[in-house]
Motif scaffolding. Structure first.
Motif, PDB file in Angstrom:
ATOM      1  N   THR A 122      36.500  46.692  49.727  1.00 31.83           N
ATOM      2  CA  THR A 122      37.684  46.283  50.556  1.00 31.83           C
ATOM      3  C   THR A 122      36.989  45.601  51.784  1.00 31.83           C
ATOM      4  OG1 THR A 122      38.224  48.109  51.663  1.00 31.83           O
ATOM      5  CG2 THR A 122      39.306  47.788  49.764  1.00 31.83           C
ATOM      6  N   ARG A 123      35.550  45.887  52.031  1.00 33.62           N
ATOM      7  CA  ARG A 123      35.038  45.582  53.381  1.00 33.62           C
ATOM      8  C   ARG A 123      34.879  43.884  53.424  1.00 33.62           C
ATOM      9  NH1 ARG A 123      31.578  49.426  56.113  1.00 33.62           N
ATOM     10  NH2 ARG A 123      32.672  51.485  55.908  1.00 33.62           N
ATOM     11  N   VAL A 124      34.636  43.188  54.501  1.00 32.08           N
ATOM     12  CA  VAL A 124      34.482  41.723  54.442  1.00 32.08           C
ATOM     13  C   VAL A 124      33.336  41.802  55.347  1.00 32.08           C
ATOM     14  CG1 VAL A 124      35.393  39.588  55.385  1.00 32.08           C
ATOM     15  CG2 VAL A 124      36.983  41.295  54.479  1.00 32.08           C
ATOM     16  N   PRO A 125      32.258  41.027  54.625  1.00 32.34           N
ATOM     17  CA  PRO A 125      32.144  40.748  52.960  1.00 32.34           C
ATOM     18  C   PRO A 125      32.156  41.890  52.301  1.00 32.34           C
ATOM     19  CG  PRO A 125      30.096  40.368  53.898  1.00 32.34           C
ATOM     20  CD  PRO A 125      30.815  40.874  55.143  1.00 32.34           C
ATOM     21  N   LEU A 165      41.549  39.631  42.917  1.00 33.34           N
ATOM     22  CA  LEU A 165      42.263  40.783  42.541  1.00 33.34           C
ATOM     23  C   LEU A 165      42.568  40.814  41.133  1.00 33.34           C
ATOM     24  CD1 LEU A 165      44.542  43.257  44.475  1.00 33.34           C
ATOM     25  CD2 LEU A 165      45.261  42.128  42.377  1.00 33.34           C
ATOM     26  N   VAL A 166      42.253  41.556  40.250  1.00 34.08           N
ATOM     27  CA  VAL A 166      42.745  41.427  38.992  1.00 34.08           C
ATOM     28  C   VAL A 166      43.271  42.662  38.372  1.00 34.08           C
ATOM     29  CG1 VAL A 166      41.801  41.375  36.618  1.00 34.08           C
ATOM     30  CG2 VAL A 166      40.572  39.966  38.399  1.00 34.08           C
ATOM     31  N   ASN A 167      44.434  42.650  37.900  1.00 36.60           N
ATOM     32  CA  ASN A 167      45.269  43.716  37.344  1.00 36.60           C
ATOM     33  C   ASN A 167      45.007  43.459  35.839  1.00 36.60           C
ATOM     34  OD1 ASN A 167      47.141  46.009  37.078  1.00 36.60           O
ATOM     35  ND2 ASN A 167      48.464  44.353  36.572  1.00 36.60           N
ATOM     36  N   GLY A 168      44.394  44.763  35.218  1.00 37.23           N
ATOM     37  CA  GLY A 168      44.255  44.933  33.999  1.00 37.23           C
ATOM     38  C   GLY A 168      42.766  44.234  33.773  1.00 37.23           C
ATOM     39  N   ALA A 169      42.476  44.172  32.334  1.00 36.25           N
ATOM     40  CA  ALA A 169      41.005  43.967  31.962  1.00 36.25           C
ATOM     41  C   ALA A 169      40.728  42.521  32.386  1.00 36.25           C
ATOM     42  CB  ALA A 169      41.017  44.084  30.590  1.00 36.25           C
ATOM     43  N   TYR A 170      39.728  42.142  32.768  1.00 30.88           N
ATOM     44  CA  TYR A 170      39.058  41.005  33.133  1.00 30.88           C
ATOM     45  C   TYR A 170      37.838  40.597  32.024  1.00 30.88           C
ATOM     46  CZ  TYR A 170      35.604  43.767  35.536  1.00 30.88           C
ATOM     47  OH  TYR A 170      34.464  44.802  36.009  1.00 30.88           O
ATOM     48  N   GLU A 213      30.375  28.311  42.360  1.00 28.58           N
ATOM     49  CA  GLU A 213      31.106  27.237  42.407  1.00 28.58           C
ATOM     50  C   GLU A 213      32.212  27.423  43.601  1.00 28.58           C
ATOM     51  OE1 GLU A 213      32.352  23.415  41.516  1.00 28.58           O
ATOM     52  OE2 GLU A 213      30.720  24.641  40.554  1.00 28.58           O
ATOM     53  N   PHE A 214      32.892  28.473  43.848  1.00 24.98           N
ATOM     54  CA  PHE A 214      34.134  28.415  44.662  1.00 24.98           C
ATOM     55  C   PHE A 214      33.815  29.810  45.815  1.00 24.98           C
ATOM     56  CE2 PHE A 214      35.836  27.328  40.616  1.00 24.98           C
ATOM     57  CZ  PHE A 214      36.320  26.132  40.874  1.00 24.98           C
ATOM     58  N   GLY A 215      32.846  30.516  45.973  1.00 20.07           N
ATOM     59  CA  GLY A 215      32.705  31.672  46.858  1.00 20.07           C
ATOM     60  C   GLY A 215      33.726  32.629  46.561  1.00 20.07           C
ATOM     61  N   ALA A 216      34.029  32.824  45.298  1.00 17.56           N
ATOM     62  CA  ALA A 216      35.390  33.556  44.864  1.00 17.56           C
ATOM     63  C   ALA A 216      34.503  35.006  44.371  1.00 17.56           C
ATOM     64  CB  ALA A 216      35.932  33.066  44.062  1.00 17.56           C
ATOM     65  N   VAL A 217      34.868  36.119  45.032  1.00 19.91           N
ATOM     66  CA  VAL A 217      34.268  37.272  44.548  1.00 19.91           C
ATOM     67  C   VAL A 217      35.244  38.363  44.222  1.00 19.91           C
ATOM     68  CG1 VAL A 217      33.984  38.327  46.854  1.00 19.91           C
ATOM     69  CG2 VAL A 217      32.611  39.109  45.198  1.00 19.91           C
ATOM     70  N   LEU A 218      35.190  39.255  43.073  1.00 20.40           N
ATOM     71  CA  LEU A 218      36.061  40.274  42.656  1.00 20.40           C
ATOM     72  C   LEU A 218      36.002  41.346  43.528  1.00 20.40           C
ATOM     73  CD1 LEU A 218      38.090  40.510  40.338  1.00 20.40           C
ATOM     74  CD2 LEU A 218      36.190  41.415  39.092  1.00 20.40           C
ATOM     75  N   VAL A 219      37.150  41.839  44.126  1.00 25.54           N
ATOM     76  CA  VAL A 219      37.073  43.180  45.021  1.00 25.54           C
ATOM     77  C   VAL A 219      37.874  44.107  44.591  1.00 25.54           C
ATOM     78  CG1 VAL A 219      36.264  41.392  47.023  1.00 25.54           C
ATOM     79  CG2 VAL A 219      38.753  42.032  46.665  1.00 25.54           C
ATOM     80  N   SER A 220      38.689  43.700  43.423  1.00 28.73           N
ATOM     81  CA  SER A 220      39.738  44.858  43.016  1.00 28.73           C
ATOM     82  C   SER A 220      39.958  44.532  41.639  1.00 28.73           C
ATOM     83  CB  SER A 220      40.891  44.935  43.987  1.00 28.73           C
ATOM     84  OG  SER A 220      41.768  45.954  43.556  1.00 28.73           O
ATOM     85  N   ALA A 258      50.640  44.797  45.237  1.00 35.33           N
ATOM     86  CA  ALA A 258      50.803  44.049  46.518  1.00 35.33           C
ATOM     87  C   ALA A 258      50.076  44.714  47.835  1.00 35.33           C
ATOM     88  CB  ALA A 258      52.501  44.073  46.830  1.00 35.33           C
ATOM     89  N   SER A 259      50.167  45.981  47.606  1.00 35.29           N
ATOM     90  CA  SER A 259      49.269  46.819  48.675  1.00 35.29           C
ATOM     91  C   SER A 259      48.069  46.714  48.693  1.00 35.29           C
ATOM     92  CB  SER A 259      49.552  48.359  48.469  1.00 35.29           C
ATOM     93  OG  SER A 259      48.738  49.337  49.486  1.00 35.29           O
ATOM     94  N   ARG A 260      47.440  46.630  47.740  1.00 34.91           N
ATOM     95  CA  ARG A 260      46.014  46.203  47.331  1.00 34.91           C
ATOM     96  C   ARG A 260      45.533  44.777  48.033  1.00 34.91           C
ATOM     97  NH1 ARG A 260      43.214  47.306  42.373  1.00 34.91           N
ATOM     98  NH2 ARG A 260      45.067  46.945  41.364  1.00 34.91           N
TER      99      ARG A 260
END
Length: 191
Positions: free
Chosen positions: A56-59, A113-118, A132-139, A186-188
């Motif tokens: 959850t820390r940034v980055p 944030l992903v719920n379930g299997a990625y 491509e997007f600077g998008a990182v999976l954090v949860s 929602a909380s996460r």
């Protein structure tokens, strides 16, 4: 189900399994040995959760690919003393990165944030998202495992049944009632 009735049912199945294995092999179940594995498992699990909480820390110090790298050892050898050592080092390394502000990717722009299997079977998707997007999976599933410790001081078979049911990622991710999952997600997301 992972309520009290589910724990009782799984414990009964474990007792049947033990009786069968003892009969077939002549080996005897050792509750003290199981308790030792459960204690190791609890300690390794605690380090695992603490490492993933740092996402959850940034980055975020731990991206999706790195988070997934610990999955196999956690799932299949959590009761081993070597796993405790590994998870402790994993946590300490992640904590050091977090404290130094070292991100999993340069120029983090989006947090996923992903719920379930990625799609863990196609890890290059994460590389593409990050590049491509600077998008990182954090949860993800790794942040949804058991967050309250299982008491291992009583009956070790009951503790094993409770741990198996409560910390089972499938049960947590797919069997919770949807309103509870929605509130948790929602909380996460806000966090």
């Amino acid at each position: 189900r992972y309520d009290a009735a589910g724990v009782r049912a799984l414990k009964a199945e474990l007792e049947d399994l033990i009786a069968f294995v003892e009969e077939q092999t002549g080996l005897k179940y050792d509750p003290d040995k199981l308790r030792e594995f459960l204690e190791n498992s609890k300690e390794a699990h605690d380090y695992y959760l603490k490492a993933h909480a740092l996402r959850t820390r940034v980055p975020t110090p731990l991206g999706g690919r790195d988070a997934f790298s610990s999955f196999g050892i956690r799932m299949f050898s959590e009761g081993m003393p070597e796993t405790v050592e590994f998870m402790k080092a994993y946590y300490e390394e992640t904590l050091e990165k977090a404290e130094q502000g070292e991100g999993a990717i340069p120029n983090e722009r989006f947090r996923v944030l992903v719920n379930g299997a990625y799609p863990f079977w196609d890890m290059p998707i994460f590389d593409w998202m990050e590049k491509e997007f600077g998008a990182v999976l954090v949860s993800d599933l790794h942040t949804r495992f058991l967050s309250t410790p299982v008491d291992t001081s009583g009956d070790p078979l009951e503790a094993l049944a409770r741990k198996a049911l409560i910390s089972n990622m499938g049960a947590r991710a797919f069997c919770d009632a949807y309103p509870e999952r929605a509130i948790e997600l929602a909380s996460r997301a806000k966090e």
